[in-house]
Design a protein around this motif. Structure first.
Motif, mmCIF file in Angstrom:
data_model
loop_
_atom_site.group_PDB
_atom_site.id
_atom_site.type_symbol
_atom_site.label_atom_id
_atom_site.label_comp_id
_atom_site.label_asym_id
_atom_site.label_seq_id
_atom_site.Cartn_x
_atom_site.Cartn_y
_atom_site.Cartn_z
ATOM 1 N N PRO A 111 0.815 -1.217 0.000
ATOM 2 C CA PRO A 111 0.000 0.000 0.000
ATOM 3 C C PRO A 111 0.849 1.268 0.000
ATOM 4 O O PRO A 111 1.847 1.346 0.712
ATOM 5 N N ARG A 112 0.464 2.213 -0.862
ATOM 6 C CA ARG A 112 1.183 3.478 -0.944
ATOM 7 C C ARG A 112 0.200 4.610 -0.683
ATOM 8 O O ARG A 112 -1.006 4.475 -0.852
ATOM 9 N N VAL A 113 0.768 5.744 -0.289
ATOM 10 C CA VAL A 113 -0.044 6.933 -0.047
ATOM 11 C C VAL A 113 -0.005 7.796 -1.291
ATOM 12 O O VAL A 113 1.049 7.963 -1.895
ATOM 13 N N GLN A 114 -1.148 8.315 -1.703
ATOM 14 C CA GLN A 114 -1.193 9.243 -2.837
ATOM 15 C C GLN A 114 -1.759 10.576 -2.390
ATOM 16 O O GLN A 114 -2.841 10.666 -1.807
ATOM 17 N N LEU A 115 -0.973 11.627 -2.638
ATOM 18 C CA LEU A 115 -1.441 12.993 -2.371
ATOM 19 C C LEU A 115 -1.450 13.714 -3.702
ATOM 20 O O LEU A 115 -0.496 13.594 -4.467
ATOM 21 N N ASN A 116 -2.490 14.464 -3.975
ATOM 22 C CA ASN A 116 -2.666 15.058 -5.300
ATOM 23 C C ASN A 116 -2.552 13.964 -6.360
ATOM 24 O O ASN A 116 -3.219 12.962 -6.256
ATOM 25 N N ASP A 117 -1.656 14.153 -7.325
ATOM 26 C CA ASP A 117 -1.576 13.169 -8.407
ATOM 27 C C ASP A 117 -0.355 12.273 -8.312
ATOM 28 O O ASP A 117 -0.017 11.577 -9.256
ATOM 29 N N ALA A 118 0.318 12.304 -7.174
ATOM 30 C CA ALA A 118 1.574 11.568 -7.121
ATOM 31 C C ALA A 118 1.693 10.730 -5.855
ATOM 32 O O ALA A 118 1.042 11.000 -4.850
ATOM 33 N N PHE A 119 2.532 9.721 -5.912
ATOM 34 C CA PHE A 119 2.834 8.933 -4.731
ATOM 35 C C PHE A 119 3.548 9.816 -3.719
ATOM 36 O O PHE A 119 4.280 10.734 -4.085
ATOM 37 N N ALA A 120 3.328 9.534 -2.462
ATOM 38 C CA ALA A 120 3.981 10.331 -1.435
ATOM 39 C C ALA A 120 4.284 9.423 -0.264
ATOM 40 O O ALA A 120 3.876 8.261 -0.230
ATOM 41 N N SER A 121 5.002 9.958 0.692
ATOM 42 C CA SER A 121 5.236 9.174 1.893
ATOM 43 C C SER A 121 4.458 9.812 3.030
ATOM 44 O O SER A 121 3.932 10.913 2.915
ATOM 45 N N ILE A 122 4.409 9.094 4.146
ATOM 46 C CA ILE A 122 3.667 9.572 5.307
ATOM 47 C C ILE A 122 4.181 10.945 5.754
ATOM 48 O O ILE A 122 3.427 11.806 6.183
ATOM 49 N N ASP A 123 5.511 11.143 5.603
ATOM 50 C CA ASP A 123 6.113 12.397 6.068
ATOM 51 C C ASP A 123 5.651 13.609 5.261
ATOM 52 O O ASP A 123 5.783 14.739 5.708
ATOM 53 N N ASP A 124 5.143 13.364 4.052
ATOM 54 C CA ASP A 124 4.725 14.491 3.209
ATOM 55 C C ASP A 124 3.357 15.043 3.594
ATOM 56 O O ASP A 124 2.960 16.111 3.122
ATOM 57 N N ILE A 125 2.630 14.310 4.442
ATOM 58 C CA ILE A 125 1.248 14.690 4.728
ATOM 59 C C ILE A 125 1.168 16.049 5.415
ATOM 60 O O ILE A 125 0.357 16.892 5.050
#
Lengths: 154, 185
Positions: free
Chosen positions: A80-94
Motif C-alpha cells: 500500500p502506498r499513499v497518494q497525495l494530489n496526483d503523485a505517490f507520497a510518503s507519510i512524512d509528506d502529509i
C-alpha cells in the motif's frame, strides 16, 4: 441512381429520427448535472469499505484528499502506498501537504477543512494510524473515513 | 429527395444527434458520479500531558479491542461483530442497573483500541457499529422525548432539542494512542 430509385417503386419511408437529438440532449443534461469533473488521477486502487452510518460531506471545496492503497500499476509492487494530489507520497509528506493546501484556502475556512481518507480495504491499520498521527500534528482534526453506503443488516 | 420545389429546403438536422452524442460521451468520460460519503471522526488534539488516571472510571469505559487477526475483544471477552452494537447500546443506556456497565449515559465512554495489523476494513466495520449504537440511543431518546428521531430534527428549528440529546448522550468514543498489541501479521 435517382432514376433507378424512381423506377423501382416506393421505398420504405425512412424512420423519423428528428426526436433523437432531444433524447440525447436529455441524457447529456442529466450527466452534466448529476456528475462532477474528475480532477485527480488515481494512482492507487481504493476499494472502499462499506458502512451504514455514513454522512454526506457537505462541501467539496472543504476537503483534503488522501488516498491509500496498492498501486494500480503492478510494476510498483502491491505494498500500500499513499497518494497525495496526483503523485505517490510518503507519510512524512502529509504535514506539508495539509499546510500547503490550507494556505490556499480562506483563513476562515481552515477550521472546517475535513480530510477525506480513501483507503483500500486491504490496507492495514498501521498506515492509517500513522496518517492519523500526522494529521493530529498539523491540527487537521476533522477526518472522514470514506465508505460506500450500505443498508444496515439486522 | 425534395419533391415540392416551392418549399424552403429544410435544414438538415441529422448530424445534431451526432454532436449531442459526442458531448454526451465527453461528459461520461471526464466526470465521476461518486458523492463522497464517509464516517465522520473528530481526532483528539495532541497533548503533552499524560492521560488522567482512569482507575475509578473503569466501570464507565466499554473497552473494545481489535487484534491483528481482526478478532474482537469487548470488556475482556471475545465477541462477534454483530453483537457489538447491542452491547454498546446496553452500555450507554445502562443508567447504573448492571454493575459492570456505565452509571449514567453522560459519563459512559467507549474506548476503541486496534493493532497495527488490524485490517482497515475491520476497523471501519467496528467504528460503524459503535457509531450506529450512538445514533440508535440518540434516536430512541429523541423519539421518546420529542416524537421525532434525532437525525430528523431540524438543525435550525430544533437547536435546543439537538443540544439536549447531545448532552444526554455525548459521543465519547475515544481511541487509544497507538500501541502494538498482538504483534504484526
Amino acid at each position: 441512381m435517382a432514376k433507378f430509385k424512381k423506377d423501382g417503386g416506393r421505398a420504405t419511408p425512412a424512420i423519423n429520427t428528428s426526436a433523437l437529438p432531444d433524447i440525447v440532449f436529455m441524457l447529456l443534461f442529466f450527466f452534466m448535472v448529476a456528475t462532477k469533473m474528475r480532477d485527480k488521477e488515481m494512482k492507487v486502487k481504493t476499494k472502499l469499505p462499506s458502512a451504514s452510518e455514513v454522512e454526506k460531506l457537505e462541501k467539496k471545496s472543504r476537503l483534503h484528499y488522501i488516498f491509500v492503497g496498492p498501486p494500480i500499476n503492478a510494476t510498483y509492487g502491491n505494498t500500500p502506498r499513499v497518494q497525495l494530489n496526483d503523485a505517490f507520497a510518503s507519510i512524512d509528506d502529509i504535514q506539508e501537504y495539509i499546510t500547503v493546501e490550507n494556505s490556499k484556502k480562506d483563513e476562515k475556512e481552515v477550521p472546517y477543512m475535513t480530510t477525506s481518507l480513501k483507503a483500500d480495504v486491504t490496507v492495514k491499520m498501521g498506515v492509517i494510524t500513522d496518517i492519523k498521527q500526522e494529521l493530529r500534528k498539523v491540527n487537521a482534526l476533522k477526518l472522514s473515513y470514506t465508505a460506500a453506503k450500505v443498508a444496515r443488516k439486522e | 429527395m425534395a419533391t415540392r420545389k416551392r418549399d424552403i429546403p429544410e435544414i438538415n438536422a441529422g448530424s445534431m444527434a451526432d454532436i449531442a452524442f459526442l458531448l454526451l460521451v465527453f461528459f461520461l468520460v471526464t466526470t465521476t458520479m461518486d458523492i463522497p460519503n464517509g464516517l465522520q471522526v473528530a481526532l483528539p488534539p495532541i497533548s503533552e500531558e499524560p492521560p488522567e488516571d482512569s482507575k475509578q472510571k473503569k466501570r464507565e469505559v466499554l473497552e473494545v479491542l481489535v487484534n491483528a487477526s481482526d478478532q474482537l475483544l469487548v470488556e475482556g471477552a471475545p465477541m462477534t461483530i454483530d453483537k457489538l452494537m447491542q452491547k454498546t447500546v446496553d452500555h450507554l443506556t445502562n443508567e447504573g442497573v448492571n454493575p459492570t456497565l456505565s452509571t449514567t449515559s453522560t459519563k459512559a465512554i467507549v474506548s476503541l483500541k486496534n493493532d497495527r495489523g488490524t485490517s482497515y476494513d475491520m476497523y471501519v466495520q467496528v467504528y460503524n457499529e459503535l457509531t450506529a449504537a450512538y445514533n440508535k440511543v440518540r434516536d430512541d431518546y429523541s423519539m421518546q422525548e420529542y416524537g421525532k428521531i434525532y437525525t430528523k430534527l431540524d438543525p435550525a428549528r430544533d437547536k435546543e432539542k439537538i443540544k439536549i440529546v447531545k448532552k444526554k448522550f455525548p459521543k465519547k468514543l475515544s481511541e487509544a494512542e497507538p500501541v502494538s498489541i498482538g504483534g504484526d501479521k
